[in-house]
Design a protein around this motif. Sequence first.
Motif, short mmCIF file in Angstrom:
data_model
loop_
_atom_site.label_atom_id
_atom_site.label_comp_id
_atom_site.label_asym_id
_atom_site.label_seq_id
_atom_site.Cartn_x
_atom_site.Cartn_y
_atom_site.Cartn_z
N ALA A 55 1.17 -1.17 0.32
CA ALA A 55 0.40 -0.08 0.10
C ALA A 55 1.12 1.54 0.00
O ALA A 55 2.06 1.06 0.38
N LEU A 56 0.42 2.45 -0.38
CA LEU A 56 0.86 3.44 -0.37
C LEU A 56 -0.01 4.95 0.18
O LEU A 56 -0.97 4.80 -0.44
N ASP A 57 0.13 5.46 0.81
CA ASP A 57 -0.29 7.42 1.68
C ASP A 57 0.31 8.16 0.81
O ASP A 57 1.41 8.14 0.84
N VAL A 58 -0.60 7.88 -0.26
CA VAL A 58 -0.29 9.81 -1.51
C VAL A 58 -0.54 10.88 -0.77
O VAL A 58 -1.96 10.70 -0.18
N ALA A 59 -0.14 11.51 0.02
CA ALA A 59 -0.65 12.93 0.36
C ALA A 59 -0.44 14.42 -0.22
O ALA A 59 -0.73 15.29 -0.18
N GLY A 60 -0.31 14.27 -1.22
CA GLY A 60 0.34 15.60 -2.52
C GLY A 60 1.20 15.67 -3.28
O GLY A 60 1.61 14.37 -3.58
N PHE A 61 0.97 16.50 -4.30
CA PHE A 61 1.52 16.79 -5.65
C PHE A 61 2.89 18.14 -5.59
O PHE A 61 1.98 19.02 -5.27
N ARG A 62 3.19 17.63 -6.22
CA ARG A 62 4.09 18.51 -6.84
C ARG A 62 4.52 19.37 -8.20
O ARG A 62 4.77 18.19 -8.84
N LEU A 63 3.91 20.26 -8.86
CA LEU A 63 3.96 20.39 -9.87
C LEU A 63 4.81 21.64 -10.32
O LEU A 63 6.38 22.02 -9.41
N ALA A 64 5.42 21.08 -11.69
CA ALA A 64 6.21 21.67 -12.87
C ALA A 64 6.85 23.25 -12.08
O ALA A 64 8.02 24.27 -11.69
N ASN A 65 5.66 24.32 -11.56
CA ASN A 65 6.15 25.64 -11.67
C ASN A 65 6.13 25.78 -10.29
O ASN A 65 5.81 27.21 -9.82
N GLY A 66 6.52 24.51 -8.77
CA GLY A 66 6.77 24.98 -8.22
C GLY A 66 5.37 24.69 -7.03
O GLY A 66 5.62 24.96 -6.06
N GLU A 67 4.62 24.75 -7.51
CA GLU A 67 2.63 24.88 -6.71
C GLU A 67 3.53 23.45 -5.94
O GLU A 67 3.45 22.22 -6.88
N THR A 68 2.42 23.59 -4.89
CA THR A 68 2.00 22.20 -4.33
C THR A 68 0.86 21.88 -3.88
O THR A 68 -0.04 22.45 -4.02
N ILE A 69 0.01 20.53 -4.13
CA ILE A 69 -1.37 20.08 -3.77
C ILE A 69 -1.68 19.06 -2.54
O ILE A 69 -0.47 18.86 -2.99
N SER A 70 -2.37 19.96 -1.88
CA SER A 70 -2.06 19.10 -0.47
C SER A 70 -3.76 18.26 -0.95
O SER A 70 -4.26 18.68 -0.73
N VAL A 71 -3.24 16.91 -0.22
CA VAL A 71 -4.89 15.88 -0.05
C VAL A 71 -5.75 16.60 1.50
O VAL A 71 -6.92 17.37 1.21
N LEU A 72 -4.40 17.39 2.29
CA LEU A 72 -5.57 18.25 3.56
C LEU A 72 -5.60 18.96 3.02
O LEU A 72 -7.09 19.63 3.18
N LYS A 73 -5.40 19.95 2.50
CA LYS A 73 -5.47 21.52 2.39
C LYS A 73 -6.78 21.86 1.37
O LYS A 73 -7.48 22.70 1.01
N ASP A 74 -6.68 20.68 0.17
CA ASP A 74 -6.87 21.14 -1.56
C ASP A 74 -8.39 20.28 -1.82
O ASP A 74 -8.65 20.34 -2.18
#
Length: 250
Positions: A182-201
């Motif tokens: 199993a894997l727990d994914v918390a978020g994603f980092r984008l090429a433009n420097g932004e991050t996407i968070s499961v918790l926040k977004d």
Amino acid sequence: MAYRAPRHPHIEKHARHQTIIARVVGLVLIWGIVGIMALLAERSIPVQHLPWKTLSVIDPIGVATKAKAARTGEDAAACRAVLAQGGLSFREVEETSADGTCQVRGALRITGGMAPLRPADVSMTCKETLAVSIWERQVVQPAAFEVLGEAVTAIDNYGSYACRNIYGLPTSRVSEHASANALDVAGFRLANGETISVLKDWNDPGPKGRFLRRVRDEGCRVFTTVLSPDYNAAHANHFHLDMGGEALCS
């Protein structure tokens, strides 16, 4: 004296022969129809929808992808071959065992060919590695480009292996994390420097929220179990993705 119908051995023998011939002809016709249908399927249906076709990381997700990933992942050699053919590089991880219940065998660590996992020291079963690579290639990246206009350059995670029961409760069954399946994914980092968070977004009404829901929904076409903030509070900050639990998408 009871009446007995006269017997006609020659007629009975002929009838038996006719019955046998009819059955053989019927079977030939059935298998002929099956063969024709299979041939038509081979020529007209994309390989990702055909369960007897070899799985490929580069193929779009189809109706047979999840079943093929689960089946391929059980064969160590076949699983590694599919990863290598899909451009993934990886290294073998030493077997681990703890408390007699948490055993990790044949685990891999991805070293290239997809957006890296951060932190990078994530060891997963080959089956889970295969599913994660398909999800990243066929779900995460297309969704990122289409919804956000950016590529995903890294996937933040809380890890794969943890020797514990589900939710850490002594009365629950052993977690898929106990075998690194199993894997727990918390978020994603984008090429433009932004991050996407499961918790926040997760509840964001804009592109970030749409992206997260899309990768969750389409992840259900690859993984056996997908759990998100919609499932319960314990998953408010991550997606749980596994290839061994019960079939569940929430």
